[in-house]
Enzyme design. Structure first.
Site, mmCIF file in Angstrom:
data_model
loop_
_atom_site.group_PDB
_atom_site.id
_atom_site.type_symbol
_atom_site.label_atom_id
_atom_site.label_comp_id
_atom_site.label_asym_id
_atom_site.label_seq_id
_atom_site.Cartn_x
_atom_site.Cartn_y
_atom_site.Cartn_z
ATOM 1 N N ASP A 233 1.448 48.457 65.978
ATOM 2 C CA ASP A 233 1.611 49.455 64.908
ATOM 3 C C ASP A 233 2.329 48.939 63.666
ATOM 4 O O ASP A 233 2.726 49.723 62.819
ATOM 5 C CB ASP A 233 2.278 50.725 65.445
ATOM 6 C CG ASP A 233 3.783 50.623 65.473
ATOM 7 O OD1 ASP A 233 4.297 49.513 65.655
ATOM 8 O OD2 ASP A 233 4.435 51.670 65.305
ATOM 9 N N GLU A 234 2.477 47.626 63.570
ATOM 10 C CA GLU A 234 3.138 47.096 62.374
ATOM 11 C C GLU A 234 2.255 46.052 61.690
ATOM 12 O O GLU A 234 1.558 45.284 62.352
ATOM 13 C CB GLU A 234 4.461 46.423 62.747
ATOM 14 C CG GLU A 234 5.516 47.389 63.221
ATOM 15 C CD GLU A 234 6.792 46.668 63.629
ATOM 16 O OE1 GLU A 234 7.299 45.861 62.834
ATOM 17 O OE2 GLU A 234 7.272 46.924 64.746
HETATM 18 N N1 DCP Z 1 6.105 50.901 72.677
HETATM 19 C C1 DCP Z 1 6.081 50.384 73.963
HETATM 20 N N2 DCP Z 1 7.226 49.955 74.536
HETATM 21 C C2 DCP Z 1 8.378 50.021 73.857
HETATM 22 C C3 DCP Z 1 8.410 50.518 72.553
HETATM 23 C C4 DCP Z 1 7.235 50.963 71.986
HETATM 24 O O1 DCP Z 1 5.025 50.328 74.583
HETATM 25 N N3 DCP Z 1 9.474 49.583 74.424
HETATM 26 C C5 DCP Z 1 4.844 51.357 72.092
HETATM 27 C C6 DCP Z 1 4.850 52.828 71.841
HETATM 28 C C7 DCP Z 1 4.985 52.983 70.376
HETATM 29 C C8 DCP Z 1 4.427 51.711 69.841
HETATM 30 O O2 DCP Z 1 4.664 50.743 70.834
HETATM 31 O O3 DCP Z 1 4.298 54.128 69.919
HETATM 32 C C9 DCP Z 1 5.061 51.283 68.529
HETATM 33 O O4 DCP Z 1 6.447 51.037 68.693
HETATM 34 P P1 DCP Z 1 7.518 51.506 67.659
HETATM 35 O O5 DCP Z 1 8.805 50.897 68.023
HETATM 36 O O6 DCP Z 1 7.060 51.337 66.271
HETATM 37 O O7 DCP Z 1 7.673 53.045 67.966
HETATM 38 P P2 DCP Z 1 6.876 54.272 67.427
HETATM 39 O O8 DCP Z 1 5.817 53.893 66.495
HETATM 40 O O9 DCP Z 1 6.449 55.070 68.597
HETATM 41 O O10 DCP Z 1 7.985 55.108 66.676
HETATM 42 P P3 DCP Z 1 8.575 54.921 65.229
HETATM 43 O O11 DCP Z 1 8.215 56.173 64.501
HETATM 44 O O12 DCP Z 1 10.053 54.832 65.438
HETATM 45 O O13 DCP Z 1 8.009 53.712 64.622
HETATM 46 MG MG MG Z 2 6.143 52.661 64.813
#
Ligand code: DCP
Ligand code: MG
Length: 547
Positions: free
Chosen positions: A103-104
């Site tokens: 997602d980055e």
């Molecule tokens: N993820 C995962 N294990 C983790 C952290 C995250 O599998 N320990 C997955 C779920 C997230 C995705 O990776 O949706 C992207 O991670 P992010 O840290 O960017 O978290 P999010 O996108 O969910 O939230 P944010 O709004 O803080 O970016």
């Molecule tokens: Mg994210």
């Protein structure tokens, strides 16, 4: 200090949760989390209001929010699909897009920024600003970063409009600052940092491990030297760090603490390997192993078909549990596979015999890792393809590719004489190939060039007394005109016996070339003015005409 670049970092908000919301819009208004095993790996922002954090135990999360809805998130297929759509969209802004996880993305927009600045558009800052902007650097970076904020806004809007996803953006002159600053205002927001505030941002990090390149292990090493915070690192004795980490790494880490990061945005191609693993409840029989691996293979082939490349190497991962020592160990083995096992038209499905062949190879790898004549306990199996053959496609098209395509259209079978630099005989494409089925094929300038060649070929073909007119659609291109060789309207002359209408439809450069060729041929052998082929004995044109 070099501030010449403009980097945007895009991080999707609660990514897996947003994808789940796309699939089930009812979730949008409810607190929900995505579950993997016993953990909530992420949750939507409504759930976060209850204090739910990433990687929280389900039991803990339920205590904080008893109404929390949980959605299973083990299958990454949809996340991956959407992730690539986001990257594809960002690639329209720059060819330098680097994926980080699902997602980055880092995007180096320096070129676009300079184009926009050259166009003289009014510059404004969009979104949040970190730090004091009363005395900004005068090297030009301020304007560049401001334009960067506008570009980031465009990107976010496009992601929202086209993919229905929100994200955060960080804008800075390097990757480190762009990534760090983007998370200052979440969700659905963006923040810019100017170089003068870099140190302030770094000092605001409460922990060394917040610096992306400093992982837990390195953090621990530094902590052992009593370097625990960013300011500790900034004030540390460089020679000591150098002794611990070596000169290069020491310099990198030291620079990072001041917000200095020269690392480039590296354009991400396709993943280097495509693989899946499954933790299993202790398998101890070969038959079960084979069954599990077969399941994995079938799931893996679906991913391969989505990717589109042909696997060249298979890798097996096995986690064994050692009962005596109570430890688990992972081992991998890989070997090359025959690419002809795959049918390029349907990569997701192998014929029964090819599947058996591949399974035999995989099981051979297994017996290299596990001594099957002794008891064993397997707790995880994984399969991956690690090397691939790129098939010719619209994007990396070469003239040869176009030849292949056109030859196909013409049903010419004699293609053995062609040499294919990027491919091997067993993968000669029988259909045109698009790298990413989701991505729209980009218009290819070479295609135009080739269609010109084809037009040329058709043009000459008639004069060459083509034996198979239907293949070349010469009916449209009959060279039966009795036009004069000169043109009063300053147009390029149409050679005699050519259909002027058709000739005029050709691009000017081709017209010119045709006329030149005609002239050359005429001069060489006036008695045989139609034998234009001779004018270029070794040209592609000749090849085409022959066939
Ligand atoms: N993820 C995962 N294990 C983790 C952290 C995250 O599998 N320990 C997955 C779920 C997230 C995705 O990776 O949706 C992207 O991670 P992010 O840290 O960017 O978290 P999010 O996108 O969910 O939230 P944010 O709004 O803080 O970016
Ligand atoms: Mg994210």
């Amino acid at each position: 200090m070099d501030h010449s670049r403009t980097i945007v970092h895009i991080d999707l908000d609660c990514f897996y949760a947003q994808v789940e919301e796309l699939k089930n819009t009812e979730l949008k208004t409810l607190p929900f989390g995505v579950q993997q095993q016993n953990f909530v790996i992420t949750s939507n922002y409504i759930a976060r209001e209850y204090g739910i954090k990433k990687c929280m135990l389900i039991s803990e999360a339920k205590k904080l929010c008893p109404n929390l809805i949980l959605v299973r998130g083990e299958d990454l297929h949809d996340y991956r699909q959407i992730s690539y759509k986001v990257t594809s969209l960002l690639q329209k802004y720059s060819h330098l897009v680097e994926r980080l996880g699902l997602d980055e993305n880092f995007i180096d927009v320096s070129k676009l920024v300079s184009e926009r600045l050259q166009n003289g558009a009014e510059i404004s800052i969009v979104g949040n600003i970190f730090g004091d902007i009363s005395s900004l650097c005068d090297c030009g970076c301020s304007d560049r970063l401001k334009v960067g904020t506008e570009i980031a806004q465009d990107m976010r809007e496009q992601i929202k409009n086209e993919l229905n996803l929100t994200c955060c953006a960080g804008i800075a002159h390097n990757k480190l600052l762009a990534k760090l600053i983007g998370s200052k205002h979440k969700p659905d927001n963006q923040t810019v940092i100017f170089p003068n505030s870099a140190v302030e941002l770094m000092l605001s990090l409460n922990n060394l491990s917040k610096i992306p390149s400093i992982g837990l292990a390195l953090g621990k090493q530094l902590s052992n030297m009593n370097i625990k915070s960013v300011s500790d690192l900034q004030e540390s004795d460089f020679l000591k760090i150098k002794k611990l980490l070596g000169p290069e790494k020491a310099k990198t880490v030291y620079d990072l603490s001041f917000g200095i990061d020269p690392s480039p945005v590296k354009s991400s191609g396709k993943p280097q390997s495509i693989g899946i693993e499954d933790a299993c409840k202790s398998i101890s029989a070969e038959k079960e192993v084979k069954e599990k691996l077969k399941q994995l293979l079938n799931r893996l082939l679906i991913l391969v078909a989505e990717d589109g490349r042909i696997p060249k190497t298979v890798k097996l991962t096995v986690r064994k549990f050692d009962k005596n020592n109570k430890v688990s160990t992972r081992e991998t083995r890989q070997c090359n596979i025959n690419t002809s096992l795959f049918d390029i038209k349907s990569l997701s499905k192998l014929s029964e015999s090819n599947e058996n062949k591949l399974m035999t190879t995989i099981m051979r790898l297994f017996t290299k890792i596990v001594k099957t004549d002794k008891p064993y306990l397997i707790t995880l199996l994984g399969l991956a393809f690690t090397k691939f053959l790129e098939k010719p496609n619209e994007k990396n098209s070469t003239l040869t590719n176009f030849l292949i395509k056109d030859i196909e259209v013409q049903s010419v079978t004699n293609i053995e004489n062609l040499t294919f630099s990027n491919t091997t005989p067993d993968i000669l494409p029988s259909t045109s190939y698009v790298e990413n089925p989701e991505a729209e094929p980009e218009p290819s300038p070479k295609k135009c060039k080739f269609s010109n060649l084809i037009a040329k070929k058709r043009f000459f073909k008639e004069q060459d007394d083509c034996a198979s007119p239907s293949k070349l659609k010469v009916a449209e291109l009959r060279l039966n005109s009795t036009e004069k060789p000169t043109d009063t309207n300053q147009n390029i002359c149409c050679p005699p016996n050519a259909n002027k209408e058709v000739f005029q439809e050709l691009p000017k450069d081709i017209q010119q070339e045709l006329w030149e060729e005609y002239k050359q041929s005429r001069d060489t052998d006036r008695a045989c003015s139609s034998n234009l082929k001779k004018s270029k004995p070794n040209s592609i044109l000749n090849y085409l005409v022959k066939h």
